[in-house]
Scaffold this active site. Sequence first.
Site, PDB file in Angstrom:
ATOM      1  N   THR A 180      40.136  53.408  44.395  1.00  0.00           N
ATOM      2  CA  THR A 180      41.313  52.453  44.842  1.00  0.00           C
ATOM      3  C   THR A 180      42.527  53.714  45.255  1.00  0.00           C
ATOM      4  O   THR A 180      42.325  54.696  45.096  1.00  0.00           O
ATOM      5  CB  THR A 180      42.227  51.852  43.491  1.00  0.00           C
ATOM      6  OG1 THR A 180      42.159  52.794  42.615  1.00  0.00           O
ATOM      7  CG2 THR A 180      41.350  50.785  43.060  1.00  0.00           C
ATOM      8  N   GLU A 326      39.401  46.203  45.309  1.00  0.00           N
ATOM      9  CA  GLU A 326      38.880  45.751  44.200  1.00  0.00           C
ATOM     10  C   GLU A 326      38.324  44.256  44.686  1.00  0.00           C
ATOM     11  O   GLU A 326      37.543  43.673  43.947  1.00  0.00           O
ATOM     12  CB  GLU A 326      39.850  45.366  43.030  1.00  0.00           C
ATOM     13  CG  GLU A 326      40.303  46.708  42.341  1.00  0.00           C
ATOM     14  CD  GLU A 326      41.483  47.420  42.955  1.00  0.00           C
ATOM     15  OE1 GLU A 326      41.643  47.143  43.978  1.00  0.00           O
ATOM     16  OE2 GLU A 326      42.260  47.974  42.408  1.00  0.00           O
ATOM     17  N   LYS A 435      65.014  45.495  39.958  1.00  0.00           N
ATOM     18  CA  LYS A 435      65.480  44.280  38.924  1.00  0.00           C
ATOM     19  C   LYS A 435      67.117  44.799  38.740  1.00  0.00           C
ATOM     20  O   LYS A 435      67.387  45.691  38.200  1.00  0.00           O
ATOM     21  CB  LYS A 435      65.056  44.652  37.748  1.00  0.00           C
ATOM     22  CG  LYS A 435      65.193  43.066  36.771  1.00  0.00           C
ATOM     23  CD  LYS A 435      64.367  42.995  35.563  1.00  0.00           C
ATOM     24  CE  LYS A 435      64.431  41.517  35.277  1.00  0.00           C
ATOM     25  NZ  LYS A 435      63.553  41.194  34.159  1.00  0.00           N
ATOM     26  N   TRP A 440      65.617  39.879  40.078  1.00  0.00           N
ATOM     27  CA  TRP A 440      64.784  40.313  40.936  1.00  0.00           C
ATOM     28  C   TRP A 440      65.257  40.272  42.239  1.00  0.00           C
ATOM     29  O   TRP A 440      65.467  39.398  42.907  1.00  0.00           O
ATOM     30  CB  TRP A 440      63.296  39.741  40.683  1.00  0.00           C
ATOM     31  CG  TRP A 440      62.692  39.904  39.493  1.00  0.00           C
ATOM     32  CD1 TRP A 440      62.412  38.790  38.678  1.00  0.00           C
ATOM     33  CD2 TRP A 440      62.213  40.939  38.715  1.00  0.00           C
ATOM     34  NE1 TRP A 440      61.984  39.407  37.510  1.00  0.00           N
ATOM     35  CE2 TRP A 440      61.763  40.815  37.412  1.00  0.00           C
ATOM     36  CE3 TRP A 440      62.084  42.114  39.375  1.00  0.00           C
ATOM     37  CZ2 TRP A 440      61.152  41.515  36.722  1.00  0.00           C
ATOM     38  CZ3 TRP A 440      61.484  43.268  38.297  1.00  0.00           C
ATOM     39  CH2 TRP A 440      60.873  43.014  36.980  1.00  0.00           C
TER      40      TRP A 440
HETATM   41  P1  AMP Z   1      44.160  48.792  48.795  1.00  0.00           P
HETATM   42  O1  AMP Z   1      43.310  48.372  47.698  1.00  0.00           O
HETATM   43  O2  AMP Z   1      44.396  50.316  49.146  1.00  0.00           O
HETATM   44  O3  AMP Z   1      43.579  48.035  49.951  1.00  0.00           O
HETATM   45  O4  AMP Z   1      45.636  48.185  48.472  1.00  0.00           O
HETATM   46  C1  AMP Z   1      45.465  46.724  47.908  1.00  0.00           C
HETATM   47  C2  AMP Z   1      46.936  46.241  48.173  1.00  0.00           C
HETATM   48  O5  AMP Z   1      47.747  46.518  49.472  1.00  0.00           O
HETATM   49  C3  AMP Z   1      47.373  44.956  47.744  1.00  0.00           C
HETATM   50  O6  AMP Z   1      47.365  44.958  46.270  1.00  0.00           O
HETATM   51  C4  AMP Z   1      48.911  44.791  48.133  1.00  0.00           C
HETATM   52  O7  AMP Z   1      49.792  45.392  47.362  1.00  0.00           O
HETATM   53  C5  AMP Z   1      48.754  45.462  49.753  1.00  0.00           C
HETATM   54  N1  AMP Z   1      48.370  44.492  50.657  1.00  0.00           N
HETATM   55  C6  AMP Z   1      47.179  44.445  51.191  1.00  0.00           C
HETATM   56  N2  AMP Z   1      47.251  43.628  52.216  1.00  0.00           N
HETATM   57  C7  AMP Z   1      48.561  43.111  52.217  1.00  0.00           C
HETATM   58  C8  AMP Z   1      49.363  42.105  53.188  1.00  0.00           C
HETATM   59  N3  AMP Z   1      48.679  41.617  54.120  1.00  0.00           N
HETATM   60  N4  AMP Z   1      50.610  42.139  52.914  1.00  0.00           N
HETATM   61  C9  AMP Z   1      51.240  42.697  51.787  1.00  0.00           C
HETATM   62  N5  AMP Z   1      50.537  43.529  51.088  1.00  0.00           N
HETATM   63  C10 AMP Z   1      49.240  43.642  51.191  1.00  0.00           C
END
Ligand code: AMP
Length: 535
Positions: A180, A326, A435, A440
């Site tokens: 991650t 994930e 917040k 929020w």
């Molecule tokens: P990663 O594991 O690095 O791909 O990050 C995943 C996170 O990216 C998700 O939990 C979201 O917070 C953010 N994310 C992915 N796609 C989007 C999207 N289309 N709009 C907003 N946030 C996104």
Amino acid sequence: MFNALTMDDYPLTLTAVVERAQLFHDVDVVSRRPDGSLTRTTMAACVQQARRVATALAGLGVAAGDRVATLLWNQVEHLEIYLAVPAMGAVVHTLNPRLHADELAFIVADAGDSVIVVDESLLDVFEGFRHIHRFTHVVVVTHNDDAPQGMWDYRVLAERAEPMSWPVLDERSAAAMCYTSGTTGRPKGVVYSHRALVLHSLAAALPDALGVSARETLLPVVPMFHANAWGLPYASAMIGARLVLPGPLLDPHSILDLLVRERVTMTAGVPTVWMGMLAALDAEPQRWDLTCLDRLIVGGAAVSRALIEGYDQHGLRVIQAWGMTETAPLGTVSRLPVGLDEQGSDAQYEYRIRQGTPVPLVEIRAVDDDGRPIERDDSAMGELEIRGPWVASAYHNGRGSDSFTADGWFRTGDIVRIDEHGCIRICDRAKDLVKSGGEWISSVDLENRLMGHPAVAEAAVIAVPDERWGERPLAAVVIRDGMSVHPDELKQHLSAHYAKWQIPDRFEYLPEIPRTATGKFRKTELRQRFASQTT
Ligand code: AMP
């Protein structure tokens, strides 16, 4: 009880994808080298090469379940390893070369990588962490020089090896792993099973998901070290779609040139990439003939209306998708529902800035602070939880077990609203909400509105501690070249959509917003920088 035999228990392994890819003798794989030159081969030839690479890796001692690390760009050798390593029963572990050396050192040790395959252009990144972890062997994809002393040359090794016949594998065995991005805390490893990646490829290829057909040419800008390049390499190997791999040259002009030259129909990447490309298109709209390009899949961070509208003006369709490392990563896709076909563009844009509905076989729910499911009324907010055949059930080495619920769901950390059709709208990361006075405020909404102002190129909103209100929003903004705007004007711009208390009190003008290695705003850095300062 009716106890008849039913169907063949055929294993869902990537071996089946690799075997099928062998049929695609006329499906090109185009790959750009660091010097900008292109190499051209076919999907079938990649499989042949993968068989040799597998034998070569086995000769270096790689056995079933061993982790083979890659420090490579989106390039043909990476595709060969994507095919070879899982099919031989080992695990391909993609490393992000943009991470800090300490982080990479932590990741390779945590994964217990054995062999590493490095592109010549990334050897200096490798030098930064190689002393900390003992790799059994180092293999280098060379372009100009011979492999350094003590390291193997990838092509020479493959040339000397016989093609491997693939072993029979269990569909639940590990095929790949990825860490991650770790905007907070240590990165955590996600291990993908064969079954997960096969089913993910099928789902990704569906017409209302990413829509991969044999008539398509795909150019993944999203790196192969970021959540399997969103599944596009495996989907194109399964379907027989042409694949164009851009190597390390990811600036807007280089991407535009490749899109035009290879008549790409579909491309994919994070919003940052497309912001830069839009600016290049706006500056010289006549220069690039993109009539072949049908769509840009954009995800990884929120997609603003300004970005979608900007591309619409060039006749290019942006489709938003949401996912996570994930979730392999595809979770939801924002495709306009039939009912919106005839509606005015405002209604369509309001839909397109949403993250969309889950792809088949993925289930979602959102829960409130007490863990109770929220109403699907598009008003209540809750943390998104997800489950399905390509959603992680644990992290490597048992880390982060609190991310998984007792009844089998993964807690995403994203705060969403859900409408009655199951379409989600991300309001924030749990930790990015502001917040203020017990209420929020969504930083993502504010960012999108700010980026809708003509003078604002980028905006990131964070919470800063405030004695009276607990927290207040602060906006870090990047102004477009040659333009200027006073904070009062930005406040005025926001006041059309927000109550006074929701509007940031402070605006910080920055030359650029700090980013994570995957191109997302690094809000932790902004918080450190601004949280303690008062104006
Ligand atoms: P990663 O594991 O690095 O791909 O990050 C995943 C996170 O990216 C998700 O939990 C979201 O917070 C953010 N994310 C992915 N796609 C989007 C999207 N289309 N709009 C907003 N946030 C996104």
